[in-house]
Enzyme design. Sequence first.
Site, PDB file in Angstrom:
ATOM      1  N   LEU A 103       0.866  -1.310   0.079  1.00  0.00           N
ATOM      2  CA  LEU A 103      -0.046  -0.056  -0.085  1.00  0.00           C
ATOM      3  C   LEU A 103       0.898   1.336   0.051  1.00  0.00           C
ATOM      4  CD1 LEU A 103      -3.026   1.001   0.265  1.00  0.00           C
ATOM      5  CD2 LEU A 103      -2.435   1.202   2.646  1.00  0.00           C
ATOM      6  N   ASP A 104       0.739   2.033  -1.107  1.00  0.00           N
ATOM      7  CA  ASP A 104       1.151   3.571  -1.191  1.00  0.00           C
ATOM      8  C   ASP A 104       2.742   3.313  -1.215  1.00  0.00           C
ATOM      9  OD1 ASP A 104      -1.392   4.566  -0.867  1.00  0.00           O
ATOM     10  OD2 ASP A 104      -1.143   4.874   1.241  1.00  0.00           O
ATOM     11  N   GLU A 105       3.013   2.120  -1.602  1.00  0.00           N
ATOM     12  CA  GLU A 105       4.672   2.045  -1.728  1.00  0.00           C
ATOM     13  C   GLU A 105       5.205   1.830  -3.269  1.00  0.00           C
ATOM     14  OE1 GLU A 105       6.949   2.422   0.830  1.00  0.00           O
ATOM     15  OE2 GLU A 105       6.366   1.676   2.549  1.00  0.00           O
TER      16      GLU A 105
END
Lengths: 284, 284, 284, 284
Positions: D227-229
Amino acid sequence: MKNSATLLITCPDTKGIVAAIADFLYQHNANILHADQHQDAENSLFLMRVEWDLKDFSLDEASFAEAFQGIAKTYKMSWELKFSKDKPLMAIMVSQYDHCLADLLHRHKNNELQCEIPLIISNHLDVQKLAEFYGIPFFHIPVEKDKKKEAEAEQFALFDKFQVDFIVLARYMQILSEDFVKRYPQRVINIHHSFLPAFIGARPYHRAFERGVKLIGATSHYVTEVLDEGPIIEQDIDRISHRDQVEDLIQKGRDLERIVLSKAVQWHIENRILIYANKTVIFD
Amino acid sequence: MKNSATLLITCPDTKGIVAAIADFLYQHNANILHADQHQDAENSLFLMRVEWDLKDFSLDEASFAEAFQGIAKTYKMSWELKFSKDKPLMAIMVSQYDHCLADLLHRHKNNELQCEIPLIISNHLDVQKLAEFYGIPFFHIPVEKDKKKEAEAEQFALFDKFQVDFIVLARYMQILSEDFVKRYPQRVINIHHSFLPAFIGARPYHRAFERGVKLIGATSHYVTEVLDEGPIIEQDIDRISHRDQVEDLIQKGRDLERIVLSKAVQWHIENRILIYANKTVIFD
Amino acid sequence: MKNSATLLITCPDTKGIVAAIADFLYQHNANILHADQHQDAENSLFLMRVEWDLKDFSLDEASFAEAFQGIAKTYKMSWELKFSKDKPLMAIMVSQYDHCLADLLHRHKNNELQCEIPLIISNHLDVQKLAEFYGIPFFHIPVEKDKKKEAEAEQFALFDKFQVDFIVLARYMQILSEDFVKRYPQRVINIHHSFLPAFIGARPYHRAFERGVKLIGATSHYVTEVLDEGPIIEQDIDRISHRDQVEDLIQKGRDLERIVLSKAVQWHIENRILIYANKTVIFD
Amino acid sequence: MKNSATLLITCPDTKGIVAAIADFLYQHNANILHADQHQDAENSLFLMRVEWDLKDFSLDEASFAEAFQGIAKTYKMSWELKFSKDKPLMAIMVSQYDHCLADLLHRHKNNELQCEIPLIISNHLDVQKLAEFYGIPFFHIPVEKDKKKEAEAEQFALFDKFQVDFIVLARYMQILSEDFVKRYPQRVINIHHSFLPAFIGARPYHRAFERGVKLIGATSHYVTEVLDEGPIIEQDIDRISHRDQVEDLIQKGRDLERIVLSKAVQWHIENRILIYANKTVIFD
């Protein structure tokens, strides 16, 4: 330490230029580090900067021109070859405000600017100690009214003596003569304390304050014969508000001037700038 | 939903003004939400914006003026009182480019702009469908050469009919007559697509491209009788490079125009702007 | 030269505070130069900064506290009074990188920072010459492993001797002990080379490079016992691209660090900062 | 209307690549419009984007692969060829906030985004009218708790049916399953409302407010399983102050989100992005 060569090329745009250059470099075993090009459709111009590692390169400075002349002639190129080992010689001219000078000298000491600084010239004595601290020869050449010609003659003599490659006006508050400008075409960098073309000429912060702008700016540019109209290299702005007085604009502007001038100087030293049609191409 | 009053004051600077106003509000049980002031030393002016919650406030709209008139007279104030419940009526004028209009209408729908939009006027038909989608009455008033006077008469009639408070030129490509400007002083907001005072007048992106600037900008300002010389409300810039053609400047500029205009509109609606000496104070 | 007093106030929010303060100042003939306030609705807090000219003011430093104590007690204020004539004493701590130090010293010399700098402490010798050039006493206190306590004891002794008011960590590459931090609450300003809370801790430019961010940042903040978690004073960013290597990030970052730290220092000196709930209010 | 081809290449860095490609294009009479390359020294990678006019080009889509395969094999290239005439098919997924969607649709209508938009999918009905106004088929697929799998199956069926090339999450407030992400590698673009890696996960504006940052940001990135990486495409920030409440952050953030997402979408469409090592190269 990088040991590279940089080739800057301008020529009429046509097919095959990139192939010719890339092939030439490959034939002479160049390891390309950076290559960037720009086409100006309007002017049918091709502009290129290519930098390569010299480690395995089979040509030296002397033999390059001969080897390259065929391509250069075919494509009607104007070109310049620079070597990272040949640090350009930069003269700095400054009046009383020392913030840009202090910034350039500090960056130079910290190896941000790969140049030599053989001299600093000022029409005042304020920055002498700063120059001495950084170990740069300082020359005081006052510019008396009606004696600009004599002062410039002294400046030219020093530039010749120290074999200066380019000149930075780090808040030098004198307008150069036409003679000066013609002598060093595309080799004098100035910092103007506004976002040009707004507030050309004197006292731009005062005029920005009077006009009530919400942004102030700074612009570095090459000096041409028309005041503040030369090719723009870099610009930046800072936000101000109604609370900011002229003194605040001047203080905030100092930070802009430092950064905008130092970028122009760095790019000039790294041969990242091509000039045409009174504009700059900045290769990154 | 906020139920507040906002008082805007301009008067000669002297001691005791803040004390007088704060005391007055306290006496009438105001709960101050925001207060901000500015002194212009050069012009000896005091400017203030104060907003308070009306919940426990002991005066109503009618009684305020009477109660306040003593202070106002003592300090020679010009003042304005606005109530958050009275949403101002905003007319939008636009030509063919619809990006600023679409932006304003979308913000209005999402409650970013606390105003009513009784009408949109255009000299073209391009934006009619957009107006209809947002449910705003649309009026097509072509502006033929030599018939600007007649067109403006129609516009004035509509402004009167809808009791318009202020007018936003959201890329309205016509120069207003002196008569128009005089009729709505400090009540017409324009967006100009350059960082004024650079590139006053027509085709600023083309001229920015020709000049070779490294930044483009946009400026929202109140319209006065001198073209692009009115009090600046907000400005912003974006960075460009030699790779950007005029079309790229125009596209990047659209984002600037949207944001710079919408801020001006929002601040005007929220009574955050005071004008003096052809400048704005923006209370935040 | 300005001769003013600045009052900073924090208290529970209630009606009448502004009236009380404004009235008090008016009674004692203060000429208010700036006044700004902030209400934090969530925490029911009122925060204010007011600065006035001392020319006609009827109280001196000694009598102010007595005269003001009634209001302060009524509204449960915590307050501080500062005089522009009393320049605060700032210690600078630095390791090897000298760009922030050089910047602060240059600004100080040019009167951007209205403070005294009685000493510079470093765990290295690199910046000694720079300190000497600006005429600031330099103390070399190496910080050996397992001997931080002894080093800090020396530092404390110097701070006491020179009656230091606050401490600036201008790229001081040591983590302060809990004891140090507790000794100087809200009086130690640090510059961290990332946009906090991203990249807390060591080597933020390397981690930014690895993550592939498109912006790098810098953050000035008050030091608390939790590393890089103290109240943020100022932040700024610069744009980077895939062409930028770690060294480029470090160079670009230096400009950010300089500006972001110098603003924090200036605002601290001008008493523009109030801290609460691990946040800062910056009065402008 | 431009009729061009764009070639994206990634391969191990070695000498002669540029020469080989330039020569190949020259042999087939390509008129190069833009060429940009990047070397990653750390990973010994060469990355290139070259775009040429198809007017005189001697190969068609079918014959290109065969003609190019020799070079591709020699240099172990992974490559992709795209034609400007083949507009990619973009699906948009959105929940209730419509600002990013409205922005993308408006840009598409104004020809800023050279793609087709065959469908919009939402788990709510809020944006249906907006989709209809712009003439884009709208599909309502609610995502009930514990029924994400079924919802995603419906989504996949639609993506297949409409032969979607890539998917834009324009504030789609659902976390995609691992299955979804694996199915569309490097083909799902998300907008996150913080300057990543700060404030990963939910409610970034609230956490930014609590932390007391002075800047808020937005980040567009490709979605990966963490997530969000995923690889960051673009980021931008806006300045806030202590006066801004969470609602103000959210409003200011909307403008950031719009611009940061739209740039990512435009660059993806124009084949300006290469991904490696969880980073992006953006060719400009």
